[in-house]
Design an enzyme around this catalytic site. Structure first.
Site, PDB file in Angstrom:
ATOM      1  N   ARG A 169       0.837  -1.195   0.000  1.00 52.70           N
ATOM      2  CA  ARG A 169       0.000   0.000   0.000  1.00 52.70           C
ATOM      3  C   ARG A 169       0.877   1.254   0.000  1.00 52.70           C
ATOM      4  O   ARG A 169       1.819   1.356   0.782  1.00 52.70           O
ATOM      5  CB  ARG A 169      -0.938   0.015   1.212  1.00 52.70           C
ATOM      6  CG  ARG A 169      -1.920  -1.161   1.202  1.00 52.70           C
ATOM      7  CD  ARG A 169      -2.880  -1.129   2.358  1.00 52.70           C
ATOM      8  NE  ARG A 169      -3.692  -2.339   2.369  1.00 52.70           N
ATOM      9  CZ  ARG A 169      -4.609  -2.629   3.298  1.00 52.70           C
ATOM     10  NH1 ARG A 169      -4.820  -1.784   4.287  1.00 52.70           N
ATOM     11  NH2 ARG A 169      -5.297  -3.759   3.239  1.00 52.70           N
ATOM     12  N   ARG A 180       2.142   0.851  10.405  1.00 49.66           N
ATOM     13  CA  ARG A 180       1.662   1.387   9.126  1.00 49.66           C
ATOM     14  C   ARG A 180       2.843   1.480   8.163  1.00 49.66           C
ATOM     15  O   ARG A 180       3.638   2.417   8.193  1.00 49.66           O
ATOM     16  CB  ARG A 180       1.018   2.765   9.328  1.00 49.66           C
ATOM     17  CG  ARG A 180       0.268   3.287   8.097  1.00 49.66           C
ATOM     18  CD  ARG A 180      -0.404   4.610   8.390  1.00 49.66           C
ATOM     19  NE  ARG A 180      -1.425   4.476   9.396  1.00 49.66           N
ATOM     20  CZ  ARG A 180      -2.682   4.087   9.180  1.00 49.66           C
ATOM     21  NH1 ARG A 180      -3.057   3.783   7.952  1.00 49.66           N
ATOM     22  NH2 ARG A 180      -3.554   4.013  10.162  1.00 49.66           N
ATOM     23  N   GLU A 217      -6.280  -1.204  15.627  1.00 47.68           N
ATOM     24  CA  GLU A 217      -6.930  -2.141  14.711  1.00 47.68           C
ATOM     25  C   GLU A 217      -5.977  -3.232  14.236  1.00 47.68           C
ATOM     26  O   GLU A 217      -4.851  -2.959  13.823  1.00 47.68           O
ATOM     27  CB  GLU A 217      -7.468  -1.392  13.480  1.00 47.68           C
ATOM     28  CG  GLU A 217      -8.116  -2.304  12.452  1.00 47.68           C
ATOM     29  CD  GLU A 217      -8.160  -1.700  11.057  1.00 47.68           C
ATOM     30  OE1 GLU A 217      -8.171  -2.476  10.086  1.00 47.68           O
ATOM     31  OE2 GLU A 217      -8.155  -0.453  10.933  1.00 47.68           O
ATOM     32  N   SER A 258     -10.352  -6.050  10.351  1.00 49.55           N
ATOM     33  CA  SER A 258     -11.576  -5.353   9.981  1.00 49.55           C
ATOM     34  C   SER A 258     -12.416  -6.335   9.186  1.00 49.55           C
ATOM     35  O   SER A 258     -11.985  -6.827   8.140  1.00 49.55           O
ATOM     36  CB  SER A 258     -11.246  -4.110   9.142  1.00 49.55           C
ATOM     37  OG  SER A 258     -12.369  -3.290   8.994  1.00 49.55           O
ATOM     38  N   ARG A 306       1.159  -6.318  12.644  1.00 46.75           N
ATOM     39  CA  ARG A 306       0.529  -5.730  13.828  1.00 46.75           C
ATOM     40  C   ARG A 306       0.420  -6.756  14.954  1.00 46.75           C
ATOM     41  O   ARG A 306       0.549  -6.413  16.129  1.00 46.75           O
ATOM     42  CB  ARG A 306      -0.842  -5.161  13.467  1.00 46.75           C
ATOM     43  CG  ARG A 306      -0.737  -3.970  12.527  1.00 46.75           C
ATOM     44  CD  ARG A 306      -2.054  -3.246  12.343  1.00 46.75           C
ATOM     45  NE  ARG A 306      -1.856  -2.049  11.508  1.00 46.75           N
ATOM     46  CZ  ARG A 306      -2.669  -1.003  11.493  1.00 46.75           C
ATOM     47  NH1 ARG A 306      -3.751  -0.998  12.264  1.00 46.75           N
ATOM     48  NH2 ARG A 306      -2.415   0.045  10.721  1.00 46.75           N
TER      49      ARG A 306
END
Length: 429
Positions: free
Chosen positions: A261, A276, A348, A351, A391
């Site tokens: 990403r 991130r 998070e 999701s 994560r």
């Protein structure tokens, strides 16, 4: 993508939903294009009907010796064909404009999705475990990982650029252990494992709605392919342009992939550590279901994500995303957030979303249920992280750290780590 007829018949409802989603929707532009499209279709149909009538009349005229009239009818048919060609181009242009407008309109929120402006309005559903407390000065995963030699951000920058990192020794093994553990758990709970390409074409990414709206977040190759941001893209499109049998549903799939990403819209957020980044590992869950099955399958998908954290004994909470925070394709989303001591809060890690028929309409994924209806219906698609591996690793490092700077390996991962129970500096070698 939303159904044109649904938007036409529920224009005020759609406008209100988009307002609740903080999404732009030009109702007047839609209505103008929709009217123009229907007029273009009607004009084509009128021309086709006239052509058919003239063509049938030509034979009768010839048999009656009305040669001049027949020739005039032939001239009119030729003229109609030219008019039809022009009319088709108009209709195709309007079709494209209307489709492009709808391609940028997000899904309708499910009535059970709470209305809210942003993440501050997301209600908590439940918690599991107690946030970790230490009787010594705790460290963040980026410091602890560097001290142990298992996370190396500086070499990641040297090899690529910022927001890339390198894992060494027990760090690399922990990544591999987590992937294997997650896949074993999901396949034991009824998911079929897939191995899929890390590159996807534009059609595939359009099917899951990463394109056209979110192209700036994607890495694109010179050949026009894209590095996938999630395995959801590939797993959801496995059945693109296919008709499934209702007896197959629900289908439950999972896959590990590297994910890429650009994070174009996240400048300045989580710049330290491995929360991130531009490249990360993730195990993804995807389901295909009937409308009647879908929301029960969403609840069970969340439980499957929670199962991983419970086995790892990591404290977490589940929240329901409000209308202003759900993703573009989602009608309803639950986020699972793991406790991160360095943030003194939850972050998070999964999701899970039900996208109703929004993606299936783009990718043309249908199913047949002859006992209950004629023809085919669009399937409902669901997706969820099971989990984001980086994560999860960061959460383990922070929650399982010891006063001497070592990290205890969660019991469930010990077999995957070759019996290693504590990660110490020498384990980075």
């Amino acid at each position: 993508m939303l159904d044109v007829k649904y938007v036409r018949d529920n224009i005020d409802k759609v406008a209100e939903a988009m307002k609740n989603r903080n999404a732009a929707f030009d109702a007047e532009a839609f209505q103008a294009l929709d009217t123009k499209r229907r007029e273009a279709i009607a004009h084509e149909e009128e021309l086709q009907a006239e052509r058919n009538s003239q063509s049938k009349a030509i034979g009768a005229m010839m048999s009656q010796g009305k040669v001049d009239e027949a020739e005039a009818a032939k001239d009119r048919v030729r003229a109609i064909n030219e008019e039809l060609e022009a009319a088709a181009k108009v209709r195709e242009q309007v079709d494209g404009e209307l489709r492009d407008l709808l391609m940028h309109v997000p899904n309708m929120p499910d009535p059970s999705t709470p209305i809210g402006k942003d993440e501050n309005d997301n209600p908590e559903v439940r918690r599991w475990g107690t946030p970790t407390e230490f009787d010594f000065e705790q460290k963040a995963h980026w410091d602890l990982g560097a001290d142990l030699g298992i996370i190396d951000s500086e070499r990641g920058v040297k090899l690529a650029e910022s927001r890339f990192y390198v894992l060494g020794g027990a760090g690399a093994r922990l990544e591999r252990a987590l992937i294997s553990f997650m896949l074993d758990e999901h396949t034991s709970r009824g998911y079929k494992e897939w191995w899929v390409p890390a590159l996807a074409n534009a059609t595939t990414l359009t099917g899951t709605a990463q394109l056209p709206k979110f192209e700036e977040d994607l890495y694109k190759t010179t050949e026009g392919l894209y590095l996938i941001p999630t395995a959801e893209v590939q797993l959801t499109n496995l059945h693109a342009q296919e008709i499934l049998d209702v007896d197959q549903l629900p289908l439950r799939y999972c896959a590990f992939t590297p994910c890429f990403r650009e994070e174009a819209g996240s400048a300045g957020r989580d710049t330290r550590g491995i929360i991130r980044v531009h490249q990360f590992s993730k195990v993804e869950m995807v389901k295909y279901a009937t409308p009647e099955q879908a929301f029960d399958e969403l609840e069970s998908m969340v439980l499957d994500a929670e199962n991983i954290l419970q086995k790892l004994e990591l404290p977490y909470r589940v929240i329901s995303l409000c209308t202003g925070d759900i993703g573009f394709s989602s009608a309803k989303t639950y986020d699972v957030e793991v406790w991160m001591p360095s943030y003194d809060g939850y972050k998070e890690i999964s999701s899970c979303s039900c996208c109703t028929d929004f993606q299936a309409r783009r990718a043309n994924i249908r199913y047949r249920d002859p006992e209950n209806f004629k023809g085919t219906r669009l399937a409902y698609t669901l997706n969820g992280s099971g989990l984001a591996v980086g994560r999860c690793m960061a959460a383990i490092i922070e929650n399982y750290q010891n006063a001497d700077g070592t990290i205890t390996v969660p019991e469930v991962l010990v077999p995957y780590m070759g019996g290693l129970r504590v990660i110490a500096p020498e384990d980075a070698k």
